[in-house]
Design a protein around this motif. Structure first.
Motif, PDB file in Angstrom:
ATOM      1  N   GLN A 206       1.469   3.160  -4.530  1.00  0.00           N
ATOM      2  CA  GLN A 206       2.643   2.321  -4.759  1.00  0.00           C
ATOM      3  C   GLN A 206       3.660   2.971  -5.700  1.00  0.00           C
ATOM      4  O   GLN A 206       4.854   3.036  -5.375  1.00  0.00           O
TER       5      GLN A 206
ATOM      6  N   ALA B 172       7.432  -0.108   0.014  1.00  0.00           N
ATOM      7  CA  ALA B 172       6.891  -0.517  -1.284  1.00  0.00           C
ATOM      8  C   ALA B 172       7.165  -1.991  -1.554  1.00  0.00           C
ATOM      9  O   ALA B 172       6.303  -2.716  -2.072  1.00  0.00           O
TER      10      ALA B 172
ATOM     11  N   LYS C  86       4.891  -4.253   0.573  1.00  0.00           N
ATOM     12  CA  LYS C  86       3.549  -4.312   0.009  1.00  0.00           C
ATOM     13  C   LYS C  86       3.504  -5.223  -1.208  1.00  0.00           C
ATOM     14  O   LYS C  86       2.503  -5.902  -1.462  1.00  0.00           O
ATOM     15  N   ARG C  87       4.611  -5.248  -1.936  1.00  0.00           N
ATOM     16  CA  ARG C  87       4.647  -5.998  -3.190  1.00  0.00           C
ATOM     17  C   ARG C  87       4.806  -7.504  -2.969  1.00  0.00           C
ATOM     18  O   ARG C  87       4.173  -8.312  -3.663  1.00  0.00           O
TER      19      ARG C  87
ATOM     20  N   SER D 288      -6.470  -3.632  -7.377  1.00  0.00           N
ATOM     21  CA  SER D 288      -5.347  -4.275  -6.702  1.00  0.00           C
ATOM     22  C   SER D 288      -5.486  -5.788  -6.769  1.00  0.00           C
ATOM     23  O   SER D 288      -6.565  -6.331  -7.028  1.00  0.00           O
TER      24      SER D 288
END
Length: 324
Positions: free
Chosen positions: A185, A231, A234-235, A302
């Motif tokens: 990330q 990114a 994914k966040r 994570s």
């Protein structure tokens, strides 16, 4: 001296790092930083150009330093902790080792598959959840057999046959959101920002250097945008896996909207995990129509950790009550 992720752990496969590549990347970062510094103090450069070049250059330096740090850090490896009765799968750093209790591992298997005349040999841990954890996948039988024997000798795990495909998996929907702490990330976000800023800076010099702007600006800007969106997805997004009557649908859902939907048919699916030293852990649904990749980038740190992927494998590996 190589660090051990646990004091009592024994090393089966040692971790590694890329000192040469890391130092080279750090030197490139220093060179870029020197160029940016020279531009920022050059009185012939306009203030706007100084700010633009300085911002883009600083972003690139940060991205390169992040990459250099990742290259020079120990990653990977395979460990056994006899006192803690667990097996460690090394990821991007010793602190991110994935520890599996030995009682969650049925044994280790060595298999081969022939597709289109090409043979693939696999050594894998057979987990009690019904999935396999791939340790090695190669075109050479000797490599897979050697990995199988090495792990069996060091851990005492029996060599067994692979688990059969899931029979009558229940219908339902599972959700996973890796988000914070996902593998790669910081690297993806930093290089995305640097590429986008460099593309923007090159667009500002289109009048004085049109060829340079046309050749590099659009590509850099597009690459930066794609990396930043990846990114960001994914966040803030999450993945959904739905099973209905032998059909499996995997989709990304971001801000309530479903994106990147894919459906495959698999009445008897196979589940396997892949643990990559840099890319983290993902769960794969192997079907005749292809492979669905779920939860890529998961780590022990994570937000939804590797345990969430194990829960998906457990939920769908169990036969439904009315399965014959």
């Amino acid at each position: 001296m190589q660090p051990s992720p646990a004091r009592s752990a024994q090393v089966i496969v040692p971790p590694y790092r890329s000192i040469g590549l890391g130092v080279g990347t750090a030197l490139i970062a220093c060179a870029v930083g020197a160029i940016v510094l020279m531009l920022s103090i050059d009185p012939r450069v306009s203030p706007v150009a100084r700010v633009s070049a300085g911002t883009a250059g600083l972003a690139l330096v940060v991205a390169l330093l992040v990459g250099a740090r990742a290259l020079m850090s120990y990653r990977g490896g395979l460990f056994v902790d006899p006192h803690g009765a667990r097996l460690g799968i090394g990821l991007m750093s010793p602190a991110r080792t994935w520890w599996l209790p030995m009682d969650s591992i049925r044994g280790i298997s060595s298999t081969h598959v022939v597709r289109d005349g090409d043979a693939t040999f696999t050594a894998a841990l057979e987990l009690s959840c019904g999935a396999a954890l791939v340790l090695a996948e190669t075109s050479e039988r000797e490599v897979a057999d050697e990995v199988t024997r090495l792990v069996a000798d060091q851990t005492g795990l029996p060599e067994i046959s692979p688990a059969p495909p899931s029979s009558g998996p229940p219908s339902g929907e599972q959700r996973v959101a890796i988000r914070r702490g996902a593998a790669l990330q910081p690297l993806v976000a930093s290089f995305g920002l640097a590429s986008a800023l460099l593309g923007g800076v090159l667009l500002t010099v289109a009048e004085s250097s049109p060829i340079l702007a046309i050749l590099f600006a659009p590509g850099l800007a597009l690459l930066g945008l794609v990396l930043l969106l990846a990114a960001l997805a994914k966040r803030i997004g999450h993945e959904e896996l739905t099973h209905r009557g032998g059909l499996w649908t995997h989709r990304w859902r971001i801000l309530g909207r479903a994106l990147l939907t894919r459906t495959v048919a698999a009445p008897h699916p196979r589940w396997r995990f892949r643990a990559e030293p840099v890319r983290g852990v993902c769960l794969e649904l192997v079907t005749p129509d292809g492979t669905l990749v779920i939860g890529s980038g998961a780590t022990p740190a994570s937000r939804d950790s590797i345990e969430a992927l194990l829960e998906i494998a457990r939920a769908y590996s169990a036969p439904s009550p009315d399965a014959s």
